[in-house]
Design a protein around this motif. Structure first.
Motif, PDB file in Angstrom:
ATOM      1  N   ASP A 173      30.091 -89.260  18.825  1.00 41.18           N
ATOM      2  CA  ASP A 173      29.899 -88.110  17.964  1.00 41.18           C
ATOM      3  C   ASP A 173      30.565 -86.889  18.564  1.00 41.18           C
ATOM      4  OD1 ASP A 173      28.451 -89.483  16.102  1.00 41.18           O
ATOM      5  OD2 ASP A 173      26.491 -88.847  16.863  1.00 41.18           O
ATOM      6  N   THR A 174      30.914 -85.955  17.678  1.00 40.06           N
ATOM      7  CA  THR A 174      31.403 -84.651  18.104  1.00 40.06           C
ATOM      8  C   THR A 174      30.272 -83.652  17.958  1.00 40.06           C
ATOM      9  OG1 THR A 174      33.622 -85.185  17.332  1.00 40.06           O
ATOM     10  CG2 THR A 174      33.119 -82.859  17.693  1.00 40.06           C
ATOM     11  N   HIS A 175      30.077 -82.818  18.966  1.00 39.87           N
ATOM     12  CA  HIS A 175      29.059 -81.783  18.912  1.00 39.87           C
ATOM     13  C   HIS A 175      29.741 -80.458  19.227  1.00 39.87           C
ATOM     14  CE1 HIS A 175      25.649 -84.679  19.037  1.00 39.87           C
ATOM     15  NE2 HIS A 175      26.563 -85.415  19.641  1.00 39.87           N
ATOM     16  N   VAL A 176      29.659 -79.509  18.288  1.00 41.52           N
ATOM     17  CA  VAL A 176      30.148 -78.160  18.539  1.00 41.52           C
ATOM     18  C   VAL A 176      28.954 -77.238  18.410  1.00 41.52           C
ATOM     19  CG1 VAL A 176      31.794 -76.373  17.912  1.00 41.52           C
ATOM     20  CG2 VAL A 176      32.383 -78.773  17.571  1.00 41.52           C
ATOM     21  N   CYS A 177      28.550 -76.641  19.527  1.00 44.58           N
ATOM     22  CA  CYS A 177      27.279 -75.937  19.596  1.00 44.58           C
ATOM     23  C   CYS A 177      27.513 -74.438  19.553  1.00 44.58           C
ATOM     24  CB  CYS A 177      26.546 -76.325  20.878  1.00 44.58           C
ATOM     25  SG  CYS A 177      26.493 -78.106  21.117  1.00 44.58           S
ATOM     26  N   VAL A 178      26.929 -73.774  18.559  1.00 41.24           N
ATOM     27  CA  VAL A 178      27.065 -72.335  18.404  1.00 41.24           C
ATOM     28  C   VAL A 178      25.692 -71.740  18.159  1.00 41.24           C
ATOM     29  CG1 VAL A 178      29.406 -72.529  17.506  1.00 41.24           C
ATOM     30  CG2 VAL A 178      27.499 -72.548  15.922  1.00 41.24           C
ATOM     31  N   ASP A 179      25.623 -70.422  18.146  1.00 42.54           N
ATOM     32  CA  ASP A 179      24.383 -69.720  17.855  1.00 42.54           C
ATOM     33  C   ASP A 179      23.877 -70.147  16.483  1.00 42.54           C
ATOM     34  OD1 ASP A 179      22.338 -67.971  17.450  1.00 42.54           O
ATOM     35  OD2 ASP A 179      23.534 -66.153  17.637  1.00 42.54           O
ATOM     36  N   PRO A 200      38.237 -93.301  24.029  1.00 41.08           N
ATOM     37  CA  PRO A 200      38.255 -93.764  22.632  1.00 41.08           C
ATOM     38  C   PRO A 200      39.313 -93.005  21.828  1.00 41.08           C
ATOM     39  CG  PRO A 200      36.040 -93.143  23.358  1.00 41.08           C
ATOM     40  CD  PRO A 200      36.980 -92.645  24.384  1.00 41.08           C
ATOM     41  N   GLU A 201      39.575 -93.498  20.635  1.00 45.79           N
ATOM     42  CA  GLU A 201      40.480 -92.791  19.731  1.00 45.79           C
ATOM     43  C   GLU A 201      39.829 -91.503  19.256  1.00 45.79           C
ATOM     44  OE1 GLU A 201      43.621 -93.485  18.897  1.00 45.79           O
ATOM     45  OE2 GLU A 201      43.562 -95.174  20.310  1.00 45.79           O
ATOM     46  N   LEU A 202      40.625 -90.473  19.139  1.00 46.25           N
ATOM     47  CA  LEU A 202      40.117 -89.208  18.608  1.00 46.25           C
ATOM     48  C   LEU A 202      39.797 -89.350  17.121  1.00 46.25           C
ATOM     49  CD1 LEU A 202      42.471 -86.533  20.194  1.00 46.25           C
ATOM     50  CD2 LEU A 202      39.986 -86.617  20.422  1.00 46.25           C
ATOM     51  N   PRO A 203      38.801 -88.611  16.642  1.00 53.48           N
ATOM     52  CA  PRO A 203      38.564 -88.618  15.188  1.00 53.48           C
ATOM     53  C   PRO A 203      39.785 -88.094  14.443  1.00 53.48           C
ATOM     54  CG  PRO A 203      37.171 -86.998  16.316  1.00 53.48           C
ATOM     55  CD  PRO A 203      37.878 -87.760  17.372  1.00 53.48           C
ATOM     56  N   ARG A 204      39.979 -88.594  13.233  1.00 50.35           N
ATOM     57  CA  ARG A 204      41.162 -88.212  12.449  1.00 50.35           C
ATOM     58  C   ARG A 204      40.987 -86.880  11.729  1.00 50.35           C
ATOM     59  NH1 ARG A 204      44.820 -92.281  11.979  1.00 50.35           N
ATOM     60  NH2 ARG A 204      44.150 -94.359  12.666  1.00 50.35           N
ATOM     61  N   VAL A 205      39.811 -86.305  11.825  1.00 55.85           N
ATOM     62  CA  VAL A 205      39.570 -85.007  11.203  1.00 55.85           C
ATOM     63  C   VAL A 205      39.309 -83.979  12.289  1.00 55.85           C
ATOM     64  CG1 VAL A 205      38.657 -86.022   9.104  1.00 55.85           C
ATOM     65  CG2 VAL A 205      37.108 -85.502  10.977  1.00 55.85           C
ATOM     66  N   ARG A 206      39.510 -82.725  11.955  1.00 62.15           N
ATOM     67  CA  ARG A 206      39.265 -81.655  12.905  1.00 62.15           C
ATOM     68  C   ARG A 206      37.770 -81.572  13.220  1.00 62.15           C
ATOM     69  NH1 ARG A 206      41.946 -77.598  15.059  1.00 62.15           N
ATOM     70  NH2 ARG A 206      40.810 -75.741  15.705  1.00 62.15           N
ATOM     71  N   MET A 207      37.455 -81.347  14.489  1.00 64.75           N
ATOM     72  CA  MET A 207      36.064 -81.263  14.912  1.00 64.75           C
ATOM     73  C   MET A 207      35.473 -79.947  14.416  1.00 64.75           C
ATOM     74  SD  MET A 207      36.517 -82.734  18.796  1.00 64.75           S
ATOM     75  CE  MET A 207      37.576 -84.159  19.095  1.00 64.75           C
ATOM     76  N   ARG A 208      34.463 -80.051  13.561  1.00 62.89           N
ATOM     77  CA  ARG A 208      33.894 -78.862  12.933  1.00 62.89           C
ATOM     78  C   ARG A 208      32.601 -78.457  13.626  1.00 62.89           C
ATOM     79  NH1 ARG A 208      34.894 -79.495   6.411  1.00 62.89           N
ATOM     80  NH2 ARG A 208      37.162 -79.758   6.532  1.00 62.89           N
ATOM     81  N   MET A 263      31.765 -80.873  22.346  1.00 64.44           N
ATOM     82  CA  MET A 263      31.435 -82.029  23.175  1.00 64.44           C
ATOM     83  C   MET A 263      31.968 -83.283  22.494  1.00 64.44           C
ATOM     84  SD  MET A 263      27.448 -80.941  23.736  1.00 64.44           S
ATOM     85  CE  MET A 263      27.077 -82.335  24.788  1.00 64.44           C
ATOM     86  N   TRP A 264      32.841 -84.000  23.208  1.00 66.87           N
ATOM     87  CA  TRP A 264      33.343 -85.270  22.689  1.00 66.87           C
ATOM     88  C   TRP A 264      33.598 -86.199  23.863  1.00 66.87           C
ATOM     89  CZ3 TRP A 264      37.858 -88.107  23.383  1.00 66.87           C
ATOM     90  CH2 TRP A 264      38.007 -89.207  22.521  1.00 66.87           C
ATOM     91  N   TRP A 265      33.046 -87.414  23.777  1.00 69.02           N
ATOM     92  CA  TRP A 265      33.117 -88.411  24.846  1.00 69.02           C
ATOM     93  C   TRP A 265      32.623 -87.770  26.141  1.00 69.02           C
ATOM     94  CZ3 TRP A 265      37.413 -90.459  28.324  1.00 69.02           C
ATOM     95  CH2 TRP A 265      37.068 -91.716  28.831  1.00 69.02           C
ATOM     96  N   ASN A 266      33.456 -87.723  27.188  1.00 70.69           N
ATOM     97  CA  ASN A 266      33.048 -87.157  28.480  1.00 70.69           C
ATOM     98  C   ASN A 266      33.575 -85.749  28.703  1.00 70.69           C
ATOM     99  OD1 ASN A 266      31.699 -89.537  29.359  1.00 70.69           O
ATOM    100  ND2 ASN A 266      33.684 -90.451  29.801  1.00 70.69           N
ATOM    101  N   PHE A 267      34.091 -85.131  27.657  1.00 70.21           N
ATOM    102  CA  PHE A 267      34.732 -83.824  27.792  1.00 70.21           C
ATOM    103  C   PHE A 267      33.874 -82.732  27.147  1.00 70.21           C
ATOM    104  CE2 PHE A 267      38.667 -86.618  27.200  1.00 70.21           C
ATOM    105  CZ  PHE A 267      38.816 -86.838  28.560  1.00 70.21           C
ATOM    106  N   LEU A 268      33.745 -81.618  27.846  1.00 70.45           N
ATOM    107  CA  LEU A 268      33.235 -80.384  27.271  1.00 70.45           C
ATOM    108  C   LEU A 268      34.372 -79.390  27.247  1.00 70.45           C
ATOM    109  CD1 LEU A 268      30.415 -81.670  27.737  1.00 70.45           C
ATOM    110  CD2 LEU A 268      29.602 -79.382  28.256  1.00 70.45           C
ATOM    111  N   ALA A 269      34.584 -78.778  26.086  1.00 69.80           N
ATOM    112  CA  ALA A 269      35.705 -77.870  25.902  1.00 69.80           C
ATOM    113  C   ALA A 269      35.283 -76.769  24.947  1.00 69.80           C
ATOM    114  CB  ALA A 269      36.912 -78.649  25.374  1.00 69.80           C
ATOM    115  N   ARG A 270      36.260 -76.063  24.399  1.00 68.63           N
ATOM    116  CA  ARG A 270      35.975 -74.994  23.449  1.00 68.63           C
ATOM    117  C   ARG A 270      36.724 -75.171  22.136  1.00 68.63           C
ATOM    118  NH1 ARG A 270      32.968 -74.730  27.127  1.00 68.63           N
ATOM    119  NH2 ARG A 270      32.144 -72.863  28.191  1.00 68.63           N
ATOM    120  N   SER A 271      37.573 -76.211  22.041  1.00 68.49           N
ATOM    121  CA  SER A 271      38.338 -76.407  20.815  1.00 68.49           C
ATOM    122  C   SER A 271      38.801 -77.856  20.719  1.00 68.49           C
ATOM    123  CB  SER A 271      39.569 -75.488  20.784  1.00 68.49           C
ATOM    124  OG  SER A 271      40.507 -75.877  21.785  1.00 68.49           O
ATOM    125  N   THR A 272      39.186 -78.246  19.505  1.00 66.20           N
ATOM    126  CA  THR A 272      39.760 -79.565  19.274  1.00 66.20           C
ATOM    127  C   THR A 272      41.032 -79.749  20.082  1.00 66.20           C
ATOM    128  OG1 THR A 272      38.857 -79.624  17.033  1.00 66.20           O
ATOM    129  CG2 THR A 272      40.709 -81.093  17.490  1.00 66.20           C
TER     130      THR A 272
END
Length: 358
Positions: A9-15, A329-337, A278-287
């Protein structure tokens, strides 16, 4: 520990904005129940972990962004843990065991045994990779694997940090605590933190009640490892689930209403104010960052370094599936929202399917 899912799963955490509905509470502090979902570590007979964070219900508690709970696992039946080298960015990993032993090796040149009651903390910064393998003499494996999100000012550091800490038990009427991160009950951990946090193992005798002083600026999660009759603020918290309380509480009342000792893990921290992808083992700020990290790992880029000396259950340099490192793993084919993390207040329960121990 890696996230072993083939389609994570993709997790983008905001206020989360304004508070939603509050959870019901038996006493003073509202409590939200977060149940776990089962995630296999690979293969039909492999050990399973029970994941309470991240979930659709809630992605972070303070900067705590990942909680895997595993065991007691019969290593003779499952083969135990054999996680080949895998990458991380933008986070710290916290390993805490109840039973067994795990060999840790990372690309910062650090190697150590993870043992019960001893905390190993690895800081990824801009990039690190590591392996984790249960020892040959481990009969049962049981513990938690935790991740902490790093804030902007720390996540680009080239340093690959590693710290080991053995907390002294702190006694109280009806139980004891091991404070491995932050401060609690007069005990303070010297381990590095980049946001205000607390992490502790609590043990409660049958029939015991603990009025635990806590920081009112923290939100907290109480994970029940053992003890089928644990209540937080009068609200029952099942085994393998987490009771969540938001900010504002100065005391948390924890009771063991059963006839067996209870073991719990308390996690807390100041609400994390940054957007985190948050995706797989990476924490970042953008797709775009996630895509770049994945590409660098796949082409053996220098960002992550190399693990030297990994011996898996398949022999030197190989896990039981024959892999020398875990491919992304393969990246999702859609932008992480973005997915909004709820405000730091306990709310009405949106339960995932509960899981039982394997």
């Amino acid at each position: 520990m890696t996230n072993p899912e083939a389609d994570p799963d993709t997790h983008v955490c905001v206020d989360g904005g304004l508070p939603g509905p509050r959870a019901e509470c038996a006493d003073g502090v509202p409590v939200e129940i977060i149940t776990a979902r089962a995630v296999p570590l690979g293969g039909p007979c492999a050990m399973n972990v029970r994941r309470t964070l991240p979930q659709r219900q809630r992605s972070l508690i303070g900067a705590w962004c990942f909680v895997d709970h595993y065991g007691p696992d019969d290593v003779a039946a499952t083969g135990g843990m054999d996680v080949a080298p895998h990458p991380h960015t933008g986070l710290q990993t916290v390993s805490w065991l109840f039973e067994g032993a795990i060999a840790h090796i990372d690309s910062g040149g650090n190697s150590a045994d993870v043992l019960p009651g001893e905390m190993n903390l690895m800081t990824a910064g801009a990039g690190i990779c590591h392996s984790e393998t249960s020892s040959a003499d481990t009969g049962r494996l049981h513990g938690v694997q935790l991740w902490v999100a790093l804030p902007e000012e720390a996540r680009h550091s080239p340093e690959r940090g590693f710290e080991h800490f053995v907390p002294e038990p702190v006694g109280f009427a009806g139980g004891s605590a091991l404070v491995f991160l932050g401060s609690l009950l007069g005990s303070r951990s010297p381990v590095s933190m980049y946001t205000p946090l607390v992490g502790a193992e609590l043990r409660l005798d049958p029939g015991a009640e603990l009025a635990l002083p806590v920081d009112p600026g923290f939100e907290h999660g109480l994970l029940v490892d053992t003890g089928g009759s644990v209540a937080l603020e009068g609200v029952p918290v099942p085994e393998d689930a987490m009771g969540y309380t938001g900010v504002g509480a100065r005391t948390l009342r924890i009771t063991n209403e059963g006839v067996e000792p209870a073991r719990l893990v308390l996690l807390g921290g100041a609400p994390f104010g940054e957007e985190v992808v948050m995706w797989w083992n990476f924490l970042a700020r953008s797709t775009e960052e996630i895509s770049r990290y994945r590409e660098e790992w796949q082409r053996h880029g220098e960002r992550f370094g190399r693990v030297e000396g990994y011996v898996g259950h398949g022999g030197p340099g190989r896990n039981r599936e024959g892999m020398a490192r875990i491919p992304a793993p393969e990246l999702p084919r859609v932008r992480m929202r973005p997915r909004k993390n709820p405000p730091p207040l306990a709310r009405g329960q949106i339960r995932d399917e509960p899981t039982t121990r394997g």
